[in-house]
Write a protein that holds these residues in place. Structure first.
Motif, short mmCIF file in Angstrom:
data_model
loop_
_atom_site.label_atom_id
_atom_site.label_comp_id
_atom_site.label_asym_id
_atom_site.label_seq_id
_atom_site.Cartn_x
_atom_site.Cartn_y
_atom_site.Cartn_z
N LYS A 1 0.83 -1.20 0.00
CA LYS A 1 0.00 0.00 0.00
C LYS A 1 0.87 1.26 0.00
O LYS A 1 0.55 2.25 -0.68
N LEU A 2 1.97 1.22 0.72
CA LEU A 2 2.90 2.35 0.76
C LEU A 2 3.49 2.59 -0.63
O LEU A 2 3.54 3.72 -1.12
N ARG A 3 3.92 1.52 -1.30
CA ARG A 3 4.49 1.66 -2.63
C ARG A 3 3.47 2.22 -3.62
O ARG A 3 3.80 3.03 -4.49
N ARG A 4 2.22 1.77 -3.49
CA ARG A 4 1.18 2.29 -4.39
C ARG A 4 0.98 3.79 -4.18
O ARG A 4 0.79 4.54 -5.14
N GLN A 5 1.00 4.23 -2.93
CA GLN A 5 0.81 5.66 -2.65
C GLN A 5 1.98 6.48 -3.20
O GLN A 5 1.78 7.60 -3.69
N ILE A 6 3.18 5.93 -3.12
CA ILE A 6 4.34 6.63 -3.69
C ILE A 6 4.18 6.73 -5.21
O ILE A 6 4.44 7.78 -5.81
N GLU A 7 3.71 5.66 -5.84
CA GLU A 7 3.55 5.68 -7.29
C GLU A 7 2.46 6.65 -7.73
O GLU A 7 2.47 7.13 -8.87
N GLN A 8 1.54 6.99 -6.85
CA GLN A 8 0.56 8.03 -7.16
C GLN A 8 1.25 9.39 -7.31
O GLN A 8 0.75 10.27 -8.02
N GLY B 1 4.32 8.22 -10.62
CA GLY B 1 4.07 7.34 -11.75
C GLY B 1 4.71 6.00 -11.47
O GLY B 1 5.29 5.77 -10.40
N ALA B 2 4.61 5.10 -12.41
CA ALA B 2 5.09 3.73 -12.22
C ALA B 2 6.58 3.70 -11.89
O ALA B 2 7.37 4.47 -12.43
N VAL B 3 6.94 2.81 -10.97
CA VAL B 3 8.34 2.59 -10.61
C VAL B 3 8.89 1.47 -11.50
O VAL B 3 8.34 0.37 -11.53
N HIS B 4 9.96 1.74 -12.22
CA HIS B 4 10.55 0.78 -13.14
C HIS B 4 11.73 0.03 -12.53
O HIS B 4 11.99 -1.12 -12.89
N ALA B 5 12.46 0.67 -11.63
CA ALA B 5 13.61 0.03 -10.98
C ALA B 5 13.95 0.82 -9.73
O ALA B 5 13.63 2.02 -9.63
N THR C 1 11.35 6.26 -12.12
CA THR C 1 9.89 6.32 -12.24
C THR C 1 9.49 6.96 -13.57
O THR C 1 10.35 7.46 -14.31
N ASP C 2 8.20 6.98 -13.83
CA ASP C 2 7.68 7.63 -15.03
C ASP C 2 8.06 9.11 -15.09
O ASP C 2 8.18 9.67 -16.18
N THR C 3 8.21 9.73 -13.95
CA THR C 3 8.50 11.17 -13.91
C THR C 3 9.97 11.46 -13.67
O THR C 3 10.35 12.60 -13.41
N GLY C 4 10.83 10.44 -13.75
CA GLY C 4 12.25 10.65 -13.56
C GLY C 4 12.77 9.99 -12.30
O GLY C 4 12.04 9.31 -11.57
#
Length: 267
Positions: A13-20, A23-27, A45-48
């Motif tokens: 749930k914490l990771r999902r809130q960070i991705e909000q 954007g998506a975490v790639h690595a 992430t999607d935003t850098g």
């Protein structure tokens, strides 16, 4: 030091809130050294890229994360900006501007020494008077180590002058403002001076380096001797309570500086 966690060990749930926020975490790449926190990671992430740090809100270091989040908006441009904080599932994570760089070389003759002096000069100018943010008085932190009047002042200080907290990038950056304090403007320079002694500078040469920083002239001989003596006591205490590989060298450096100050005092 807390056990360093990897990104995938964080609650979902914490990771999902960070991705909000990102954007998506790639690595995610764990940072194995440095900050005393449960998580320290560079995240793509999607935003850098973002530098994430933090830990459990009931952990011993939780107050450090809150310190850093509170003080960051008031810091000069040399400090990476805090983009967001996420608190969920018993964790607090801070997301910072990512800065790629190396740590400065503090050895005698290093070209990095000028940049360190310039940064400390600018920082003391920009953070005096201290911005209206709640931080501990340095005199209270050092209660029992030094007379309060010798270190009182109205400058916002960093207080952790390890070279790991400096990054040579587009310009020199100072990171990890988790232990800020309010006190005399010369204190961060004095703390850096001891790091120079550890790096091989004789105390007299380290003081000559410090003299190029204008606030150094505001420190009396009495204050500098008392400060050096307080550092010796502090590192002796740390060496007894939580021995670490860096405690001994810093204690020896503080003793060298105190010895130099004692010689000047006796003249």
């Amino acid at each position: 030091m807390p056990r360093r966690r990897d990104w995938h060990e964080l609650p979902e749930k914490l990771r999902r809130q960070i991705e909000q926020r990102t954007g998506a975490v790639h690595a995610a790449y764990s940072v194995p050294t440095g900050a005393s926190c449960d998580l320290a990671a560079v995240v793509d992430t999607d935003t850098g890229r973002v530098f994430c740090k933090g830990g459990e809100t009931e952990g011993l270091a939780a107050w450090l994360y809150r310190n850093e989040a509170r003080v960051n908006p008031w810091l000069p441009d040399g400090a990476p900006r805090l983009h967001w904080t996420v608190e969920a599932e018993g964790w607090l994570i801070l997301g910072f501007e990512y800065v790629a760089g190396r740590h400065p070389d503090l050895a005698p003759g290093s070209p990095d020494l000028t940049a360190v002096a310039d940064l400390l000069t600018a920082q003391s100018r920009l953070l005096t008077p201290s911005p209206p943010v709640q931080v501990q008085r340095f005199a209270d932190r050092w209660r029992g180590l030094i007379a309060p009047g010798l270190v009182d002042g109205d400058t916002l200080l960093h207080t952790d002058m390890t070279p790991r907290n400096f990054l040579v990038a587009d310009r020199l950056r100072l990171v990890d403002w988790s232990s800020p304090a309010r006190g005399a403007a010369w204190i961060d320079t004095a703390l850096m001076l001891v790091r120079l002694v550890r790096a091989g500078h004789p105390p007299a040469e380290a003081e000559a380096w410090a003299a190029q920083i204008p606030t150094w002239a505001h420190a009396s001989d009495e204050a500098l001797y008392a400060f050096a003596d307080g550092l010796v006591c502090l590192w002796e205490r740390k060496q007894r309570s939580t021995p670490g590989p860096h405690h001994g060298p810093l204690l020896r450096a503080a003793c060298e500086w105190r010895g130099h100050r004692a010689t000047r005092k006796s003249r």
